[in-house]
Each structure stands twice: as structure tokens, then as C-alpha cells.
Design a protein around this motif. Structure first.
Motif, PDB file in Angstrom:
ATOM      1  N   ILE A  25      13.905  36.737  -1.067  1.00 61.46           N
ATOM      2  CA  ILE A  25      12.873  37.233  -0.372  1.00 61.46           C
ATOM      3  C   ILE A  25      11.222  36.733  -0.615  1.00 61.46           C
ATOM      4  O   ILE A  25      10.664  36.529   0.325  1.00 61.46           O
ATOM      5  CB  ILE A  25      12.843  38.769  -0.332  1.00 61.46           C
ATOM      6  N   MET A  26      11.208  36.828  -2.187  1.00 63.46           N
ATOM      7  CA  MET A  26       9.919  36.198  -2.487  1.00 63.46           C
ATOM      8  C   MET A  26       9.630  34.598  -1.939  1.00 63.46           C
ATOM      9  O   MET A  26       8.563  34.377  -1.896  1.00 63.46           O
ATOM     10  CB  MET A  26       9.779  36.464  -4.004  1.00 63.46           C
ATOM     11  N   GLY A  27      10.712  34.026  -2.152  1.00 62.16           N
ATOM     12  CA  GLY A  27      10.545  32.632  -1.434  1.00 62.16           C
ATOM     13  C   GLY A  27      10.253  32.601  -0.144  1.00 62.16           C
ATOM     14  O   GLY A  27       9.447  31.572   0.250  1.00 62.16           O
ATOM     15  N   PHE A  28      10.256  33.564   0.818  1.00 58.58           N
ATOM     16  CA  PHE A  28      10.002  33.614   2.203  1.00 58.58           C
ATOM     17  C   PHE A  28       8.714  34.147   2.359  1.00 58.58           C
ATOM     18  O   PHE A  28       8.147  34.113   3.536  1.00 58.58           O
ATOM     19  CB  PHE A  28      11.153  34.208   3.074  1.00 58.58           C
ATOM     20  N   LEU A  29       7.984  34.795   1.441  1.00 61.15           N
ATOM     21  CA  LEU A  29       6.619  35.237   1.711  1.00 61.15           C
ATOM     22  C   LEU A  29       5.836  34.254   1.749  1.00 61.15           C
ATOM     23  O   LEU A  29       5.784  33.067   0.892  1.00 61.15           O
ATOM     24  CB  LEU A  29       6.466  36.356   0.437  1.00 61.15           C
ATOM     25  N   ALA A  35      -4.164  29.535  -3.033  1.00 61.80           N
ATOM     26  CA  ALA A  35      -3.010  28.712  -3.804  1.00 61.80           C
ATOM     27  C   ALA A  35      -3.245  27.219  -3.661  1.00 61.80           C
ATOM     28  O   ALA A  35      -3.854  26.505  -2.687  1.00 61.80           O
ATOM     29  CB  ALA A  35      -1.714  29.325  -3.340  1.00 61.80           C
ATOM     30  N   GLU A  36      -2.816  26.462  -4.712  1.00 62.91           N
ATOM     31  CA  GLU A  36      -3.120  25.048  -4.852  1.00 62.91           C
ATOM     32  C   GLU A  36      -1.619  24.521  -4.188  1.00 62.91           C
ATOM     33  O   GLU A  36      -0.944  25.295  -3.431  1.00 62.91           O
ATOM     34  CB  GLU A  36      -2.922  24.389  -6.092  1.00 62.91           C
ATOM     35  N   GLY A  37      -1.490  23.250  -4.239  1.00 63.07           N
ATOM     36  CA  GLY A  37      -0.272  22.700  -3.702  1.00 63.07           C
ATOM     37  C   GLY A  37       1.026  22.991  -4.245  1.00 63.07           C
ATOM     38  O   GLY A  37       1.935  22.051  -4.044  1.00 63.07           O
ATOM     39  N   ASN A  38       1.113  23.776  -4.759  1.00 65.48           N
ATOM     40  CA  ASN A  38       2.536  24.324  -5.618  1.00 65.48           C
ATOM     41  C   ASN A  38       3.326  25.247  -4.581  1.00 65.48           C
ATOM     42  O   ASN A  38       4.359  25.930  -5.173  1.00 65.48           O
ATOM     43  CB  ASN A  38       2.335  24.899  -6.834  1.00 65.48           C
ATOM     44  N   MET A  40       5.646  24.676  -2.017  1.00 61.54           N
ATOM     45  CA  MET A  40       7.067  24.006  -1.911  1.00 61.54           C
ATOM     46  C   MET A  40       7.760  24.279  -3.279  1.00 61.54           C
ATOM     47  O   MET A  40       8.794  24.655  -3.232  1.00 61.54           O
ATOM     48  CB  MET A  40       6.905  23.124  -1.385  1.00 61.54           C
ATOM     49  N   LYS A  41       7.237  23.964  -4.164  1.00 61.31           N
ATOM     50  CA  LYS A  41       7.741  23.990  -5.576  1.00 61.31           C
ATOM     51  C   LYS A  41       8.138  25.538  -5.941  1.00 61.31           C
ATOM     52  O   LYS A  41       9.187  25.656  -6.430  1.00 61.31           O
ATOM     53  CB  LYS A  41       6.839  23.362  -6.702  1.00 61.31           C
ATOM     54  N   GLU A  45      11.879  27.046  -6.407  1.00 60.05           N
ATOM     55  CA  GLU A  45      12.304  27.485  -7.567  1.00 60.05           C
ATOM     56  C   GLU A  45      12.844  29.178  -7.121  1.00 60.05           C
ATOM     57  O   GLU A  45      13.750  29.521  -7.897  1.00 60.05           O
ATOM     58  CB  GLU A  45      11.005  27.888  -8.388  1.00 60.05           C
ATOM     59  N   TYR A  46      12.348  29.662  -6.433  1.00 59.33           N
ATOM     60  CA  TYR A  46      12.618  31.111  -6.032  1.00 59.33           C
ATOM     61  C   TYR A  46      14.139  31.049  -5.284  1.00 59.33           C
ATOM     62  O   TYR A  46      15.058  31.897  -5.729  1.00 59.33           O
ATOM     63  CB  TYR A  46      11.561  31.706  -5.079  1.00 59.33           C
ATOM     64  N   GLY A  47      14.132  30.082  -4.481  1.00 56.22           N
ATOM     65  CA  GLY A  47      15.460  29.707  -3.964  1.00 56.22           C
ATOM     66  C   GLY A  47      16.754  29.647  -4.904  1.00 56.22           C
ATOM     67  O   GLY A  47      17.751  29.942  -4.709  1.00 56.22           O
TER      68      GLY A  47
END
Length: 66
Positions: A25-29, A35-38, A40-41, A45-47
Motif C-alpha cells: 500500500i505504501m508503494g502505491f501512495l 521529494a528528490e528522484g528516488n 521509483m526506487k 523497495e516497498y514492492g
């Protein structure tokens, strides 16, 4: 008192499922605007942690029903 092992295994199973689902769920928020360019990273990681938590939860569930 003889089922302490099953109780601990059940608690670990629920914990793994909750952590896995919350990570997914946190990956979809959406990320905050500053925030910087991180972004997608962090989503990857959350996924990864989410899927890992769900897989561990399924393995513990199988162990609980064995």
C-alpha cells in the motif's frame, strides 16, 4: 498451554501479512512534492518488501496448517 507454538506461529503469520500488505500500500501512495528522484526506487523497495512479506506469510500459514 500445549499450543504455545501454534500461537507464536499464528502471530508471526499475521505480522508478516500485515507488514507485506502495508508495504504494498505504501508503494502505491504518491510521493510528496519536495521529494528528490528516488520515487521509483522507493516504490520498487516497498514492492519487494511487500511481496516478501506476503510470501513469508503464506509459508508460515502452510507451516501452521501442517
Amino acid at each position: 498451554m500445549a499450543d504455545w507454538g501454534n500461537a507464536v506461529l499464528f502471530a508471526a503469520t499475521v505480522l508478516a501479512f500485515v507488514l507485506g500488505l502495508s508495504s504494498i500500500i505504501m508503494g502505491f501512495l504518491p510521493q510528496p512534492a519536495g521529494a528528490e528522484g528516488n520515487g521509483m526506487k522507493e516504490k520498487v523497495e516497498y514492492g519487494f518488501f511487500g511481496v516478501s512479506g506476503l510470501v513469508i506469510g503464506v509459508l508460515l500459514l502452510v507451516a501452521l496448517n501442517w
